[in-house]
Design a protein around this motif. Structure first.
Motif, PDB file in Angstrom:
ATOM      1  N   PHE A 105      -7.072  -1.758 -10.922  1.00 41.25           N
ATOM      2  CA  PHE A 105      -6.418  -2.686  -9.878  1.00 41.25           C
ATOM      3  C   PHE A 105      -7.441  -2.749  -8.725  1.00 41.25           C
ATOM      4  O   PHE A 105      -8.320  -1.813  -8.609  1.00 41.25           O
ATOM      5  CB  PHE A 105      -5.272  -2.372  -9.474  1.00 41.25           C
ATOM      6  N   GLU A 106      -6.972  -3.412  -7.663  1.00 39.24           N
ATOM      7  CA  GLU A 106      -7.880  -3.824  -6.522  1.00 39.24           C
ATOM      8  C   GLU A 106      -6.899  -4.041  -5.425  1.00 39.24           C
ATOM      9  O   GLU A 106      -5.815  -4.909  -5.522  1.00 39.24           O
ATOM     10  CB  GLU A 106      -8.857  -4.662  -6.713  1.00 39.24           C
ATOM     11  N   LEU A 107      -7.094  -3.345  -4.170  1.00 42.32           N
ATOM     12  CA  LEU A 107      -6.378  -3.547  -2.945  1.00 42.32           C
ATOM     13  C   LEU A 107      -7.345  -4.603  -2.097  1.00 42.32           C
ATOM     14  O   LEU A 107      -8.254  -4.381  -1.876  1.00 42.32           O
ATOM     15  CB  LEU A 107      -6.105  -2.345  -2.174  1.00 42.32           C
ATOM     16  N   ASP A 153       6.135   8.339  -4.442  1.00 47.31           N
ATOM     17  CA  ASP A 153       5.181   9.450  -4.365  1.00 47.31           C
ATOM     18  C   ASP A 153       4.305   9.356  -2.998  1.00 47.31           C
ATOM     19  O   ASP A 153       4.119  10.517  -2.371  1.00 47.31           O
ATOM     20  CB  ASP A 153       4.159   9.066  -5.505  1.00 47.31           C
ATOM     21  N   ALA A 154       3.800   8.199  -2.560  1.00 48.67           N
ATOM     22  CA  ALA A 154       3.168   8.200  -1.408  1.00 48.67           C
ATOM     23  C   ALA A 154       3.873   8.553  -0.214  1.00 48.67           C
ATOM     24  O   ALA A 154       3.370   9.258   0.566  1.00 48.67           O
ATOM     25  CB  ALA A 154       2.613   6.594  -1.305  1.00 48.67           C
ATOM     26  N   ASP A 190       0.797   0.844 -12.341  1.00 49.73           N
ATOM     27  CA  ASP A 190       1.648   0.306 -11.385  1.00 49.73           C
ATOM     28  C   ASP A 190       2.054   1.451 -10.649  1.00 49.73           C
ATOM     29  O   ASP A 190       1.957   0.951  -9.138  1.00 49.73           O
ATOM     30  CB  ASP A 190       3.084  -0.487 -11.923  1.00 49.73           C
ATOM     31  N   ARG A 191       2.234   2.456 -11.121  1.00 52.30           N
ATOM     32  CA  ARG A 191       2.653   3.626  -9.992  1.00 52.30           C
ATOM     33  C   ARG A 191       1.614   3.987  -9.120  1.00 52.30           C
ATOM     34  O   ARG A 191       1.707   4.031  -7.987  1.00 52.30           O
ATOM     35  CB  ARG A 191       3.317   4.827 -10.818  1.00 52.30           C
ATOM     36  N   ALA A 192       0.422   3.971  -9.614  1.00 49.18           N
ATOM     37  CA  ALA A 192      -0.881   4.328  -8.647  1.00 49.18           C
ATOM     38  C   ALA A 192      -1.070   3.252  -7.628  1.00 49.18           C
ATOM     39  O   ALA A 192      -1.391   3.525  -6.553  1.00 49.18           O
ATOM     40  CB  ALA A 192      -2.082   4.693  -9.639  1.00 49.18           C
ATOM     41  N   ALA A 193      -0.927   1.942  -8.351  1.00 51.77           N
ATOM     42  CA  ALA A 193      -1.419   0.853  -7.327  1.00 51.77           C
ATOM     43  C   ALA A 193      -0.254   0.766  -6.444  1.00 51.77           C
ATOM     44  O   ALA A 193      -0.611   0.424  -4.960  1.00 51.77           O
ATOM     45  CB  ALA A 193      -1.293  -0.433  -8.192  1.00 51.77           C
TER      46      ALA A 193
END
Length: 331
Positions: A323-325, A202-203, A161-164
């Motif tokens: 996951f996928e954007l 983070d981003a 979830d964090r990376a997504a």
């Protein structure tokens, strides 16, 4: 000789031995031969009455779902149940509300039904304690990572979830958005919201974007009603806002409706992004830009890990799937 003696002699779990004795299809031929060799060696004969009672009580596999209205969970159940049935298991779904104790529910199910294993869908790892190991059967947490819980019989399958969430913020930034409002549950209570908020921060830190939690984070439950109210909060408290990122698709769809009711168009006046990739988001106007959780992969890996744990006892497995954007029309 008892079934436990056969399990010890053959090096298999009690549940696996039971499946062999009941001619259940979900056992490898190698395992089946090992168990039957012990049975033949000692001339074991099962107690017919005990076997009948066991068959009456057993429900196969239990699926405990926290929250009955979650569209992602419904999709996961649609994918997971046929996979289990194809392997000869009978899945039984138990819905509990957000405030319920899933461990107590599991203990009750084990006392009454004696399943081979238990899936927990939507639970938070902090809801579990080492008492879960006392159930002496495989358990699996789906949609949340349970590695930190350190419970020997609790596996997990989830998305990062964090990376997504970070990927979605980066996408909004690439589209020109600098003031981004977030819609999510209370991060101290909801692990998905906490992880997704951390990813957003983070981003934003990497991109040099300012973030004022009081103005740019609106609380909502995982529903369209919650998303609607949260969007109104952001409109009232966050000047300069050009994009909203909701931590579920249902929240995002509620936000789109709120913006329309305020005379704003999506994406012309405000970008809106979601999270989950539920089917509904592909048929709304505009189609929703979202992070898609691959329910086929989540359900498939969850089934494989659970059945492997039942048939060949092994340490807990914690797996993260891709996951996928998905770019729709809302950004």
């Amino acid at each position: 000789m008892t079934i436990k003696d056969i399990a010890r002699e053959s090096g298999c779990a009690v549940g696996t031995v039971s499946r062999v004795l009941n001619n259940h299809p979900g056992v490898s031929e190698e395992t089946r031969r090992a168990v039957l060799a012990v049975v033949a060696r000692y001339g074991y004969r099962p107690n017919a009455n005990a076997k009948h009672l066991k068959q009456q009580a057993c429900e196969g596999l239990a699926l405990i779902v926290k929250g009955a209205q979650n569209a992602l969970f419904a999709d996961l159940l649609d994918k997971l149940q046929p996979l289990l049935e194809a392997r000869g298991y009978t899945p039984t779904v138990y819905y509990i509300n957000e405030g319920s104790d899933e461990l107590a529910c599991a203990q009750r199910i084990c006392a009454e039904r004696r399943p081979y294993g238990i899936f927990f869908i939507g639970s938070h790892p902090h809801c579990f304690s080492p008492a879960l190991a006392a159930l002496e059967l495989p358990c699996l947490l789906l949609t949340n990572n349970a590695a930190e819980a350190g419970i020997e019989n609790l596996s997990s399958v989830s998305v990062d979830d964090r990376a997504a969430a970070a990927v979605m913020v980066e996408h909004l930034h690439q589209k020109g958005h600098r003031v981004i409002g977030l819609i999510g549950d209370r991060p101290e209570l909801s692990r998905p919201s906490r992880r997704r908020l951390d990813g957003c921060l983070d981003a934003m830190g990497r991109l040099g974007l300012d973030f004022d939690f009081e103005k740019q984070y609106a609380f909502a439950d995982f529903s369209m009603e919650g998303g609607y109210a949260a969007a109104e909060y952001l409109l009232a408290h966050c000047p300069g806002l050009t994009a909203m990122f909701a931590m579920s698709d249902l929240m995002a769809l509620g936000a789109v409706r709120a913006l329309r009711d305020h005379g704003l168009q999506v994406p012309q006046d405000m970008a809106v992004a979601g999270y989950d990739g539920i089917a509904l988001g592909r048929y709304t106007v505009p189609r929703l830009t979202t992070i898609r959780q691959n329910t086929d992969l989540l359900a498939g890996r969850a089934a494989e890990i659970m059945l492997a744990a039942i048939e060949h006892p092994s340490p807990a497995v914690h797996e993260t799937v891709a996951f996928e954007l998905v770019e729709g029309e809302s950004v």
